[in-house]
Design an enzyme around this catalytic site. Structure first.
Site, PDB file in Angstrom:
ATOM      1  N   ASN A  25       0.741  -1.134  -0.103  1.00 13.86           N
ATOM      2  CA  ASN A  25      -0.079   0.008  -0.052  1.00 13.86           C
ATOM      3  C   ASN A  25       0.847   1.284   0.141  1.00 13.86           C
ATOM      4  O   ASN A  25       1.882   1.367   0.711  1.00 13.86           O
ATOM      5  CB  ASN A  25      -0.929   0.135   1.168  1.00 13.86           C
ATOM      6  CG  ASN A  25      -1.687  -1.041   1.373  1.00 13.86           C
ATOM      7  OD1 ASN A  25      -2.099  -1.667   0.301  1.00 13.86           O
ATOM      8  ND2 ASN A  25      -2.123  -1.496   2.635  1.00 13.86           N
ATOM      9  N   HIS A  40       7.361   4.543   5.617  1.00 16.56           N
ATOM     10  CA  HIS A  40       8.623   3.761   5.605  1.00 16.56           C
ATOM     11  C   HIS A  40       8.287   2.878   4.210  1.00 16.56           C
ATOM     12  O   HIS A  40       7.168   2.182   4.229  1.00 16.56           O
ATOM     13  CB  HIS A  40       8.858   2.834   6.766  1.00 16.56           C
ATOM     14  CG  HIS A  40      10.215   2.252   6.621  1.00 16.56           C
ATOM     15  ND1 HIS A  40      11.409   2.634   7.300  1.00 16.56           N
ATOM     16  CD2 HIS A  40      10.789   1.325   5.988  1.00 16.56           C
ATOM     17  CE1 HIS A  40      12.336   1.895   7.080  1.00 16.56           C
ATOM     18  NE2 HIS A  40      11.977   0.909   6.135  1.00 16.56           N
ATOM     19  N   HIS A  90       7.685  -0.264   2.498  1.00 20.51           N
ATOM     20  CA  HIS A  90       7.429  -1.673   2.902  1.00 20.51           C
ATOM     21  C   HIS A  90       6.318  -2.059   2.306  1.00 20.51           C
ATOM     22  O   HIS A  90       5.337  -1.425   1.618  1.00 20.51           O
ATOM     23  CB  HIS A  90       7.377  -1.629   4.680  1.00 20.51           C
ATOM     24  CG  HIS A  90       6.109  -1.053   5.028  1.00 20.51           C
ATOM     25  ND1 HIS A  90       5.583   0.421   4.934  1.00 20.51           N
ATOM     26  CD2 HIS A  90       4.738  -1.551   5.709  1.00 20.51           C
ATOM     27  CE1 HIS A  90       4.451   0.358   5.259  1.00 20.51           C
ATOM     28  NE2 HIS A  90       3.901  -0.721   5.774  1.00 20.51           N
ATOM     29  N   GLN A 106       3.486  -5.921   2.793  1.00 21.98           N
ATOM     30  CA  GLN A 106       3.013  -6.737   3.754  1.00 21.98           C
ATOM     31  C   GLN A 106       2.659  -7.994   3.088  1.00 21.98           C
ATOM     32  O   GLN A 106       2.760  -8.289   1.892  1.00 21.98           O
ATOM     33  CB  GLN A 106       1.616  -6.438   4.476  1.00 21.98           C
ATOM     34  CG  GLN A 106       1.901  -5.289   5.289  1.00 21.98           C
ATOM     35  CD  GLN A 106       0.752  -4.615   6.017  1.00 21.98           C
ATOM     36  OE1 GLN A 106       0.237  -5.506   6.910  1.00 21.98           O
ATOM     37  NE2 GLN A 106       0.178  -3.645   5.642  1.00 21.98           N
TER      38      GLN A 106
END
Length: 380
Positions: A197, A208, A210, A212
């Site tokens: 996202n 940050h 990243h 998932q």
């Protein structure tokens, strides 16, 4: 206190994997770039952490048969903290973050998971199998068994996959493949979903860079509908979609192993699908050559999405993979990038028709959208 990383395991293209535990027993896995300058030794996690939350409970929506995980512990997760308190940055004396030492790419179990940490057979009232989950009844509950992991693409505080170097992007691809295989092997897991996202308009709570990974105890509703379509159309659905798109006006980027295109019936103002040229069910099935090309093409694709306007584009990058136990020969690994941004200062909001009835109305002709994205990729 956590332990030291286990012995290094060399993966494809020279990426090195080192596994350890956080202070509360959660898994932490470092994926080191090939030729990394980092030391093989990593600091332990010495934080005094509370026990992990109880595994959530799923409730069945009797009107649709779908399952909803009620994960109240997620209410306490971080929300857009200042950079100096970034929970995904390497820990410092003033920022006791989730990752105790420097890293290239790091993966760890989410502290506030939607699924897990318990798995069968330890979890009470866990789903028995897919047939159990498919039964319909009032007041049905099951434990939300599964796993939720955070994939930190970089120690940098700001950015996205598009801002990574080619080497780092390849390390992330290797991490996705490794975790897909590992999570698929856990008891009770039916589907594994890596995603990113990006942007506050999407609801991101951390800047940050990243993503998932969710490991679900059921086959997700979108994939269940796909399996029905394959049953009705035939097992060559993905091959036929790719053949129909590869020489058409909606292709935006192509390589030796992958092609990206705007789909024929795009729902979102920005919507791009990417398919491998051969059938492969998930990341774990990709060859080294395919992973190498994917790291290049995917990064280039996202940089093009960002070049559509003068500032970065919010998006969801969703990696659809075949379920663990069904559809392995017919469901192909597929990236779907979607963004609600329909103009420089306008977003598409899901109102009555889309949100309530699932009846979509597109804002742009898909061929027009494809032309705009091709031009943005060229600029990027």
């Amino acid at each position: 206190m956590s332990g030291s990383p286990t012995e290094a395991v060399e993966l494809s293209s020279g990426v090195v994997k080192r596994s350890t535990l956080l202070a509360d027993g959660r898994d932490l896995i470092y994926f080191d770039d090939p030729g990394t300058s980092l030391s093989p030794e990593r600091k332990p996690d010495e934080r005094p952490l509370d026990p992990r939350p109880e595994t959530a409970t799923m409730r069945q929506d009797v009107l649709t048969g779908e399952w909803v995980s009620i994960a109240a512990s997620r209410q306490n997760r971080a929300f857009l903290p200042p950079a100096e308190f970034d929970p995904l940055a390497p820990a410092s004396a003033t920022n006791p973050s989730e990752i105790p030492d420097v890293y290239d790419v790091a993966v760890f179990e989410n502290r506030s998971p939607s699924f897990g940490p318990l798995l069968p057979p330890e979890a009470p009232n866990a789903p028995h199998d897919l047939a159990d989950l498919a039964s319909i009844g009032l007041g049905r509950t099951r434990t939300s068994v599964g796993r939720c992991e955070v994939v930190c693409f970089s120690p940098e505080t700001f950015g996205s996959f598009a801002s990574l170097s080619e080497t780092r992007a390849r390390t992330v691809v290797e991490a996705w493949a490794d975790r897909t295989a590992a999570l698929s092997a856990l008891p009770g897991i039916q589907q594994v979903f890596p995603f990113e996202n990006r942007g506050e308009a999407i609801g991101v709570t951390l800047h940050h860079p990243h993503g998932q990974i969710y490991a679900y105890p059921y086959v997700t509703p979108r994939t269940a509908r796909l399996l029905t379509s394959i049953e009705q159309y035939g097992p060559t659905l993905f091959a036929d979609v790719l053949d129909s798109e590869r020489n058409g006006p909606r292709v935006v980027l192509a390589g030796e192993h992958f092609t990206a295109f705007v789909p024929f019936a795009a729902r979102w103002p920005v919507e791009i699908h990417l398919l491998p040229h051969r059938h492969v069910a998930d990341f774990a099935g990709l060859t080294t050559e395919e992973r190498d090309e994917l790291a290049v093409l995917y990064r280039r694709l996202l940089r093009g999405v960002d070049a559509l306007y003068d500032d970065p584009t919010p998006y969801i990058a969703a990696w659809h993979q075949a379920p663990v136990g069904t559809g392995r020969d017919t469901v192909r690994l597929m990236l779907q990038i979607t963004s609600p941004r329909r103009a420089a200062t306008k977003l598409k909001y899901l109102a009555g028709s889309e949100a309530a009835m699932g009846a979509w109305i597109g804002d742009l002709v898909p061929e027009t959208s494809a032309a705009l994205i091709r031009e943005a990729i060229d600029r990027a």
